[in-house]
Design a protein around this motif. Sequence first.
Motif, PDB file in Angstrom:
ATOM      1  N   TYR A  20       0.833  -1.194   0.000  1.00  0.00           N
ATOM      2  CA  TYR A  20       0.000   0.000   0.000  1.00  0.00           C
ATOM      3  C   TYR A  20       0.875   1.255   0.000  1.00  0.00           C
ATOM      4  O   TYR A  20       2.009   1.230   0.452  1.00  0.00           O
ATOM      5  CB  TYR A  20      -0.874   0.042   1.263  1.00  0.00           C
ATOM      6  CG  TYR A  20      -1.963  -1.002   1.323  1.00  0.00           C
ATOM      7  CD1 TYR A  20      -3.300  -0.634   1.247  1.00  0.00           C
ATOM      8  CD2 TYR A  20      -1.676  -2.351   1.510  1.00  0.00           C
ATOM      9  CE1 TYR A  20      -4.311  -1.576   1.334  1.00  0.00           C
ATOM     10  CE2 TYR A  20      -2.677  -3.295   1.591  1.00  0.00           C
ATOM     11  CZ  TYR A  20      -3.996  -2.903   1.505  1.00  0.00           C
ATOM     12  OH  TYR A  20      -4.998  -3.833   1.597  1.00  0.00           O
ATOM     13  N   ASP A  38      -3.388   3.326   0.690  1.00  0.00           N
ATOM     14  CA  ASP A  38      -4.071   3.176  -0.601  1.00  0.00           C
ATOM     15  C   ASP A  38      -3.457   2.030  -1.383  1.00  0.00           C
ATOM     16  O   ASP A  38      -2.234   1.919  -1.474  1.00  0.00           O
ATOM     17  CB  ASP A  38      -3.934   4.451  -1.433  1.00  0.00           C
ATOM     18  CG  ASP A  38      -4.504   5.670  -0.747  1.00  0.00           C
ATOM     19  OD1 ASP A  38      -5.229   5.514   0.244  1.00  0.00           O
ATOM     20  OD2 ASP A  38      -4.215   6.790  -1.214  1.00  0.00           O
ATOM     21  N   TYR A  39      -4.312   1.208  -1.968  1.00  0.00           N
ATOM     22  CA  TYR A  39      -3.864   0.077  -2.784  1.00  0.00           C
ATOM     23  C   TYR A  39      -4.571   0.161  -4.132  1.00  0.00           C
ATOM     24  O   TYR A  39      -5.795   0.309  -4.192  1.00  0.00           O
ATOM     25  CB  TYR A  39      -4.203  -1.242  -2.096  1.00  0.00           C
ATOM     26  CG  TYR A  39      -3.918  -2.464  -2.931  1.00  0.00           C
ATOM     27  CD1 TYR A  39      -2.630  -2.956  -3.055  1.00  0.00           C
ATOM     28  CD2 TYR A  39      -4.937  -3.129  -3.603  1.00  0.00           C
ATOM     29  CE1 TYR A  39      -2.358  -4.080  -3.820  1.00  0.00           C
ATOM     30  CE2 TYR A  39      -4.672  -4.255  -4.364  1.00  0.00           C
ATOM     31  CZ  TYR A  39      -3.393  -4.715  -4.469  1.00  0.00           C
ATOM     32  OH  TYR A  39      -3.124  -5.829  -5.232  1.00  0.00           O
ATOM     33  N   TYR A  40      -3.803   0.066  -5.208  1.00  0.00           N
ATOM     34  CA  TYR A  40      -4.349   0.095  -6.561  1.00  0.00           C
ATOM     35  C   TYR A  40      -3.798  -1.100  -7.330  1.00  0.00           C
ATOM     36  O   TYR A  40      -2.605  -1.362  -7.293  1.00  0.00           O
ATOM     37  CB  TYR A  40      -3.927   1.383  -7.293  1.00  0.00           C
ATOM     38  CG  TYR A  40      -4.370   2.639  -6.607  1.00  0.00           C
ATOM     39  CD1 TYR A  40      -5.668   3.111  -6.762  1.00  0.00           C
ATOM     40  CD2 TYR A  40      -3.504   3.356  -5.792  1.00  0.00           C
ATOM     41  CE1 TYR A  40      -6.082   4.271  -6.132  1.00  0.00           C
ATOM     42  CE2 TYR A  40      -3.906   4.515  -5.159  1.00  0.00           C
ATOM     43  CZ  TYR A  40      -5.196   4.962  -5.329  1.00  0.00           C
ATOM     44  OH  TYR A  40      -5.609   6.106  -4.702  1.00  0.00           O
ATOM     45  N   GLU A  58      -9.790  -3.600 -12.565  1.00  0.00           N
ATOM     46  CA  GLU A  58      -9.187  -2.769 -11.525  1.00  0.00           C
ATOM     47  C   GLU A  58      -9.813  -3.083 -10.171  1.00  0.00           C
ATOM     48  O   GLU A  58     -11.032  -3.180 -10.051  1.00  0.00           O
ATOM     49  CB  GLU A  58      -9.388  -1.285 -11.830  1.00  0.00           C
ATOM     50  CG  GLU A  58      -8.520  -0.775 -12.931  1.00  0.00           C
ATOM     51  CD  GLU A  58      -8.616   0.731 -13.096  1.00  0.00           C
ATOM     52  OE1 GLU A  58      -9.191   1.410 -12.222  1.00  0.00           O
ATOM     53  OE2 GLU A  58      -8.114   1.216 -14.119  1.00  0.00           O
ATOM     54  N   ASN A  60      -9.295  -1.723  -6.070  1.00  0.00           N
ATOM     55  CA  ASN A  60      -8.661  -0.712  -5.243  1.00  0.00           C
ATOM     56  C   ASN A  60      -9.102  -0.893  -3.793  1.00  0.00           C
ATOM     57  O   ASN A  60     -10.128  -1.518  -3.517  1.00  0.00           O
ATOM     58  CB  ASN A  60      -9.047   0.696  -5.710  1.00  0.00           C
ATOM     59  CG  ASN A  60      -8.784   0.901  -7.174  1.00  0.00           C
ATOM     60  OD1 ASN A  60      -7.711   0.585  -7.662  1.00  0.00           O
ATOM     61  ND2 ASN A  60      -9.761   1.417  -7.887  1.00  0.00           N
ATOM     62  N   HIS A  97     -13.751  -1.333 -13.723  1.00  0.00           N
ATOM     63  CA  HIS A  97     -13.629  -1.245 -12.266  1.00  0.00           C
ATOM     64  C   HIS A  97     -14.402  -2.404 -11.644  1.00  0.00           C
ATOM     65  O   HIS A  97     -15.592  -2.550 -11.877  1.00  0.00           O
ATOM     66  CB  HIS A  97     -14.196   0.101 -11.801  1.00  0.00           C
ATOM     67  CG  HIS A  97     -14.282   0.240 -10.321  1.00  0.00           C
ATOM     68  ND1 HIS A  97     -15.482   0.185  -9.642  1.00  0.00           N
ATOM     69  CD2 HIS A  97     -13.333   0.447  -9.376  1.00  0.00           C
ATOM     70  CE1 HIS A  97     -15.263   0.363  -8.359  1.00  0.00           C
ATOM     71  NE2 HIS A  97     -13.969   0.513  -8.170  1.00  0.00           N
ATOM     72  N   THR A 100     -13.887  -1.296  -5.083  1.00  0.00           N
ATOM     73  CA  THR A 100     -13.052  -0.462  -4.234  1.00  0.00           C
ATOM     74  C   THR A 100     -13.552  -0.665  -2.809  1.00  0.00           C
ATOM     75  O   THR A 100     -14.685  -0.296  -2.492  1.00  0.00           O
ATOM     76  CB  THR A 100     -13.135   1.025  -4.614  1.00  0.00           C
ATOM     77  OG1 THR A 100     -12.658   1.179  -5.946  1.00  0.00           O
ATOM     78  CG2 THR A 100     -12.291   1.871  -3.677  1.00  0.00           C
TER      79      THR A 100
END
Length: 175
Positions: A20, A38-40, A58, A60, A97, A100
């Motif tokens: 992260y 934050d993790y992407y 994606e 997140n 996406h 999240t």
Amino acid sequence: MGIEREKFLDTVADSFSAYYDLHMAEGERELPLVFRADYYSRAERYWLTKNIPIWGNETNEFAYVFSAPAFDQNLAARCIDYALDEALPMVKPHKEHQYTNVKVILLADTVAPDVARYVKKRSFTKNYKFSFHGFSTLKSAIVDLGAQKTVTNSAGHELVDYFSKLFAAEERTKL
């Protein structure tokens, strides 16, 4: 025989820093926020060249770590609401996406049973365009460092295993 909270915070921050991006809380606030992580992640597949994409995906995650000697139900609610209010505008839904997640981790020396029940019952889910553009879920946990016990909501069940491994690592360092 509990774990020292400041030392355990260093262990948690070190653990999160592997995957992260850490954003340490600056200045005095009314909430005991220590850091946001934050993790992407993006995965893609192509056919022959990058000009011919087959799919993209994606995922997140925004993790908020709060630390206090004890949380009452009002403070726990304010911490969770703060994390949701700050994280949800950062979600950028689109056709690739998937999800999240918003993780809220409350670290305390002791945890009252009513606060543990509140965190266990608290949930949040939001779909974007009927889930065609993904979704967001709240994963909350309150960690009792004195009893070395973790209570989570139904979406955050993997946090129990995560913290049990951190508790075991802390015990090994004491020896």
